[in-house]
Structures are given as C-alpha cells and as structure tokens.
Design an enzyme around this catalytic site. Structure first.
Site, PDB file in Angstrom:
ATOM      1  N   CYS B  62       0.845  -1.197   0.000  1.00 56.56           N
ATOM      2  CA  CYS B  62       0.000   0.000   0.000  1.00 56.56           C
ATOM      3  C   CYS B  62       0.886   1.255   0.000  1.00 56.56           C
ATOM      4  CB  CYS B  62      -0.911  -0.094   1.225  1.00 56.56           C
ATOM      5  SG  CYS B  62      -1.402   1.440   1.965  1.00 56.56           S
ATOM      6  N   CYS B  65       0.588   3.888   2.765  1.00 53.77           N
ATOM      7  CA  CYS B  65       1.138   3.403   4.043  1.00 53.77           C
ATOM      8  C   CYS B  65       2.595   3.822   4.157  1.00 53.77           C
ATOM      9  CB  CYS B  65       1.030   1.882   4.148  1.00 53.77           C
ATOM     10  SG  CYS B  65      -0.660   1.272   4.060  1.00 53.77           S
TER      11      CYS B  65
END
Lengths: 72, 164
Positions: B62, B65
């Site tokens: 991700c 993230c």
C-alpha cells in the site's frame, strides 16, 4: 406452478448474489501487484492504444489512478 | 414444495446474504478488541491504558502506508511516552513486511496480524486505516487512508485534544 417457478428462480438468483466475492481492503495484495498493471509494458501499451485508436477512432481514457490496491 | 415455504426460503437467503456481506466496521465510540487474544506476531506494548494510542492498519503493498510511516514515526518521537503508535501489518507474507520495514525503518511498535483475524473484526475501510484511541481505549478519531500533510495536521490536533 408459475409462482413456484418464479420463487425458485428468485432463490437461485439470491444464492448466486451471495456468492459474489467482496475483496476486502486488506486482501488486495495481489490486485495491487505490479503485474496487474495494464501499463507495465510501454511497448505493449502503445500497441494496444494504436489498435484501440484504429478500431474505435478514439484514444485515451485507459489509465487509472493508483495501482489497484484501492488505497485512500 | 408450497409457495409460502419458497417465499420463506427466499427471504432467509436474502437475510443471510446481507448478514454475511455487510458487517459493520469499527467506528468512533467503539472499543477495539483485546489484541492479546488475536495471536499477533511481535511484542505488544506492556500497557496502553492512560495513553493516547494510534492503531494503524497497513500493508507493504500500500503506497499511502509508506507515506504515512515517517509521519507516525515523527509523532511517536514528538509525544514520546504519552503516545503509543501501534502499527498492525496485514501482509500475507512476513518477508514482504520485513522488506518494507528495512526500507522504512521506524521506532514505533509493529505487529503482524498473520492470520488476518483482527483485521477481519475491525474491518478497516481502506489501507491504511488508523484509529486514535483515548486513555480508556475508546476510538475517538478515525482516519481512512493517508492524505499527506492534511492527515498529519489532523493527527496532531486530535492527539493534542486528547492529551489536554
């Protein structure tokens, strides 16, 4: 008889609907993988866009934001 | 099979489908489940009681993230022992998490939900999702995704309001 057939069909459809996969945000690892990107090979992308343009007399609109992870 | 029985069956199927596909996610005002009961990999902080806690659900694949990690690390350093940042990784492969952490080294606690049981209970709507808990363990703020400086400012304002 007609009613029975209708409800039987409705039930089967409902069962099918509940069988639809709902990919949760934390399960998108494979969707987010680089190999899932449609534009990972520039040459193949150019060829596909050329074919698309020749066939449809239109171009563009093939890109997406993000990498498929559905983040944010 | 008579029609009324078929009708009941259809309704039951619909209800079952709704129940299994639309469970509510954890929201503001709720209390997070006890982490100790989820067999998380990694050492959990000794106590969270009385501290502001950011529980961040993240994955190595991700991109937001990765952007959020330096900010969370900065917050952990800034508020030191008044704040606990607890990052819960949901990667299928441990090696992916380790590679990510080598690249994005952080000082806060990282645990891994290897069986994805905790995340299935919490049901974060996006990756990342972070919950800010008060000293009582109640969710006071919720962040879906990470939006750079905007989220950073929100984090600081929210932490400050809970530390007052």
């Amino acid at each position: 008889m007609k009613n029975q057939a209708f409800f039987l069909l409705a039930s089967v459809l409902l069962i099918c609907i509940t069988g639809c996969a709902n990919v949760k945000p934390w399960e998108r690892e494979h969707l987010a993988d680089y190999t899932m990107r449609g534009d990972r090979d520039p040459l193949a992308k150019a060829q596909m866009e050329h074919i698309w343009f020749s066939r449809e007399e239109a171009s563009g609109g093939a890109g997406v934001g993000g990498g498929g992870c559905g983040c944010n | 099979m008579n029609t009324s029985l078929l009708k009941k069956f259809a309704v039951a199927t619909l209800l079952a489908g709704t129940f299994f596909t639309a469970q509510a996610a954890l929201k503001v005002g709720d209390t997070l489940p006890d982490f100790a009961s989820f067999k998380l990999e990694g050492k959990l902080p000794d106590t969270l009681k009385g501290k502001v806690v950011i529980v961040d659900f993240w994955a190595s694949w991700c991109l937001p993230c990765a952007k959020s990690f330096p900010v969370l690390d900065e917050l952990q350093k800034k508020y030191a022992d008044r704040l606990v940042v607890l990052a819960v990784n949901v990667d299928e492969k441990k090696s992916n998490m380790e590679k990510f952490l080598q690249k994005h080294a952080v000082g806060f606690t990282v645990v891994r939900d290897a069986e994805q049981k905790l995340v299935a209970v919490v049901e974060p709507a996006t990756m990342p999702t972070s919950f800010i808990l008060d000293g009582e363990g109640k969710v006071r703020f919720l962040h879906n995704g990470f939006h750079g400086e905007d989220t950073r400012k929100e984090y600081i304002a929210e932490i400050e309001s809970l530390l007052k």
